[in-house]
Design an enzyme around this catalytic site. Structure first.
Site, PDB file in Angstrom:
ATOM      1  N   ASP A   1       2.288  -9.338   8.922  1.00  0.00           N
ATOM      2  CA  ASP A   1       0.845  -9.507   8.773  1.00  0.00           C
ATOM      3  C   ASP A   1       0.557 -11.000   8.691  1.00  0.00           C
ATOM      4  O   ASP A   1       0.199 -11.545   7.648  1.00  0.00           O
ATOM      5  CB  ASP A   1       0.363  -8.746   7.538  1.00  0.00           C
TER       6      ASP A   1
ATOM      7  N   MET B   1       0.841  -1.201   0.000  1.00  0.00           N
ATOM      8  CA  MET B   1       0.000   0.000   0.000  1.00  0.00           C
ATOM      9  C   MET B   1       0.880   1.256   0.000  1.00  0.00           C
ATOM     10  O   MET B   1       0.391   2.360   0.262  1.00  0.00           O
ATOM     11  CB  MET B   1      -0.942   0.002   1.206  1.00  0.00           C
ATOM     12  N   GLY B   2       2.173   1.089  -0.281  1.00  0.00           N
ATOM     13  CA  GLY B   2       3.050   2.248  -0.407  1.00  0.00           C
ATOM     14  C   GLY B   2       3.508   2.814   0.918  1.00  0.00           C
ATOM     15  O   GLY B   2       3.377   2.193   1.964  1.00  0.00           O
TER      16      GLY B   2
ATOM     17  N   LEU C   1       6.678   3.333   1.564  1.00  0.00           N
ATOM     18  CA  LEU C   1       7.542   2.164   1.744  1.00  0.00           C
ATOM     19  C   LEU C   1       8.604   2.363   2.816  1.00  0.00           C
ATOM     20  O   LEU C   1       9.099   3.467   3.016  1.00  0.00           O
ATOM     21  CB  LEU C   1       8.222   1.840   0.411  1.00  0.00           C
TER      22      LEU C   1
ATOM     23  N   MET D   1       8.514  -2.374  11.782  1.00  0.00           N
ATOM     24  CA  MET D   1       8.284  -1.278  10.833  1.00  0.00           C
ATOM     25  C   MET D   1       6.880  -1.368  10.272  1.00  0.00           C
ATOM     26  O   MET D   1       6.367  -2.454  10.005  1.00  0.00           O
ATOM     27  CB  MET D   1       9.303  -1.331   9.703  1.00  0.00           C
ATOM     28  N   SER D   2       6.257  -0.203  10.105  1.00  0.00           N
ATOM     29  CA  SER D   2       4.912  -0.126   9.552  1.00  0.00           C
ATOM     30  C   SER D   2       4.712   1.278   9.009  1.00  0.00           C
ATOM     31  O   SER D   2       5.201   2.251   9.602  1.00  0.00           O
ATOM     32  CB  SER D   2       3.881  -0.388  10.664  1.00  0.00           C
TER      33      SER D   2
ATOM     34  N   GLY E   1      10.971  -2.780   5.607  1.00  0.00           N
ATOM     35  CA  GLY E   1      10.220  -4.045   5.622  1.00  0.00           C
ATOM     36  C   GLY E   1       9.707  -4.387   4.232  1.00  0.00           C
ATOM     37  O   GLY E   1       9.885  -5.510   3.734  1.00  0.00           O
ATOM     38  N   HIS E   2       9.090  -3.389   3.577  1.00  0.00           N
ATOM     39  CA  HIS E   2       8.623  -3.616   2.204  1.00  0.00           C
ATOM     40  C   HIS E   2       9.814  -3.972   1.294  1.00  0.00           C
ATOM     41  O   HIS E   2       9.731  -4.890   0.486  1.00  0.00           O
ATOM     42  CB  HIS E   2       7.999  -2.331   1.636  1.00  0.00           C
TER      43      HIS E   2
HETATM   44  P1  AMP Z   1       1.329  -2.869   3.482  1.00  0.00           P
HETATM   45  O1  AMP Z   1       1.917  -1.801   2.606  1.00  0.00           O
HETATM   46  O2  AMP Z   1       1.246  -2.492   4.919  1.00  0.00           O
HETATM   47  O3  AMP Z   1       0.063  -3.458   2.916  1.00  0.00           O
HETATM   48  O4  AMP Z   1       2.372  -4.062   3.468  1.00  0.00           O
HETATM   49  C1  AMP Z   1       2.789  -4.641   2.257  1.00  0.00           C
HETATM   50  C2  AMP Z   1       3.569  -5.899   2.553  1.00  0.00           C
HETATM   51  O5  AMP Z   1       4.698  -5.577   3.361  1.00  0.00           O
HETATM   52  C3  AMP Z   1       2.742  -6.920   3.357  1.00  0.00           C
HETATM   53  O6  AMP Z   1       3.006  -8.215   2.851  1.00  0.00           O
HETATM   54  C4  AMP Z   1       3.270  -6.743   4.760  1.00  0.00           C
HETATM   55  O7  AMP Z   1       3.156  -7.905   5.535  1.00  0.00           O
HETATM   56  C5  AMP Z   1       4.724  -6.413   4.499  1.00  0.00           C
HETATM   57  N1  AMP Z   1       5.312  -5.701   5.630  1.00  0.00           N
HETATM   58  C6  AMP Z   1       4.821  -4.625   6.270  1.00  0.00           C
HETATM   59  N2  AMP Z   1       5.614  -4.284   7.303  1.00  0.00           N
HETATM   60  C7  AMP Z   1       6.638  -5.186   7.322  1.00  0.00           C
HETATM   61  C8  AMP Z   1       7.776  -5.380   8.157  1.00  0.00           C
HETATM   62  N3  AMP Z   1       8.047  -4.572   9.184  1.00  0.00           N
HETATM   63  N4  AMP Z   1       8.605  -6.399   7.880  1.00  0.00           N
HETATM   64  C9  AMP Z   1       8.348  -7.230   6.827  1.00  0.00           C
HETATM   65  N5  AMP Z   1       7.289  -7.097   6.006  1.00  0.00           N
HETATM   66  C10 AMP Z   1       6.447  -6.101   6.246  1.00  0.00           C
END
Ligand code: AMP
Length: 281
Positions: free
Chosen positions: A151, A30-31, A33, A185-186, A36-37
């Site tokens: 997730d 979802m950007g 970034l 990270m988030s 983690g991404h």
């Molecule tokens: P999102 O942009 O939050 O939808 O995340 C996109 C992808 O990145 C999903 O598969 C998440 O599980 C992964 N993701 C998000 N945060 C992390 C993190 N801290 N470490 C590893 N993967 C992550």
């Protein structure tokens, strides 16, 4: 790096990238970034010849009360990070490109597991996630798709969907990438005010405290979960939603903790909902 914003541009870009029979690894995001991404782009690169990514803030997975409108976005920075990481194609569709006729008439039900853990607090969330992932898999037809273990429930449900609906794509996952103080990270960490940011690492500390007790030989689920709950309860700005010990694939609650059991937590830190988990090994 190729950038596609429409389905037609995506199809054209994928034809050129697949030339010579190259395999494609997709990382949906979802950007906004972070590392983690980006670590997932590297995982995709291990399993496929070409790495492609999508950036789409999917309205279907947000409840009306949630943060769709305020979700953080920075397209220019995201594109630069993807390019630096060697991603070959970024797909940034509009909502109209993804859902041309409005919300889809048919959606992917997440079943009973979709109503547990995070699903108990976010009704409909996993149906929205599975539906957009099914669409992205249909649009890209990747050989492999990569998701983060942060997730946990999302990754488990996607594996189940791909298996149950014979989607013919390999699912790989990558480990949780953390800040130096342990906070997972988030993109949503950007919401945290400084005093909340100072308390947020308590989630990982709580999981780590429980792991220490596990290392000392504690196998009783209630004891390990009390350790988690007590640590988080000490933070004035944190409000625990759940702490559970679950089986790594089925995410069923376990009576007794074993190697592979995952401790999973969701908690509010101020108004920001954070999740984290730790596998006992
Ligand atoms: P999102 O942009 O939050 O939808 O995340 C996109 C992808 O990145 C999903 O598969 C998440 O599980 C992964 N993701 C998000 N945060 C992390 C993190 N801290 N470490 C590893 N993967 C992550």
């Amino acid at each position: 790096m190729l950038v596609a914003r429409t389905r037609a541009e995506l199809t054209e870009a994928l034809v050129s990238l697949r030339a010579g029979g190259r395999s494609v690894g997709l990382v949906p995001t979802m950007g906004f970034l972070h590392q983690g991404h980006l670590s997932l782009m590297d995982v995709a690169g291990v399993h496929a010849d070409v790495v492609v990514a999508s950036i789409f803030v999917n309205p279907l997975q947000f409840a009306p009360s949630e943060d769709l409108a305020s979700y953080p976005r920075d397209e220019g920075r995201d594109l630069a990070l993807l390019e630096q990481r060697g991603v070959a194609l970024a797909f940034l569709p509009s909502v109209e490109q993804m859902y041309p006729g409005g919300d889809p008439q048919v959606a992917v039900s997440a079943g009973a597991l979709g109503r547990r853990l995070c699903g108990a607090f976010r009704p409909g969330h996993f149906q929205g996630v599975l539906t957009v992932v099914a669409k992205l898999l249909g649009l890209f037809r990747p050989d492999v798709a990569v998701f983060g273990r942060k997730d946990l429930q999302q990754a488990a449900l996607i594996r189940i969907m791909v298996r149950d609906l014979e989607m013919g794509v390999r699912i790989e996952t990558g480990p949780i990438v953390r800040e130096a103080d342990g906070l997972a990270m988030s993109s949503r960490n950007a919401y945290l005010r400084s005093e909340e940011r100072a308390q947020a690492p308590a989630i990982f500390q709580a999981l780590s405290d429980a792991r220490e007790r596990w290392d000392e030989g504690v196998r009783d689920v209630d004891k390990l979960l009390s350790t988690v709950r007590n640590r988080i309860a000490r933070q004035g700005l944190m409000d625990l939603q759940y702490a559970e010990a679950v089986h790594p694939q089925t995410l069923e609650s376990v009576d007794r903790v074993n190697v592979g059991t995952v401790l999973a937590v969701a908690a509010y830190c101020g108004t920001t909902r954070l999740i984290d988990n730790l596998e006992l090994s």
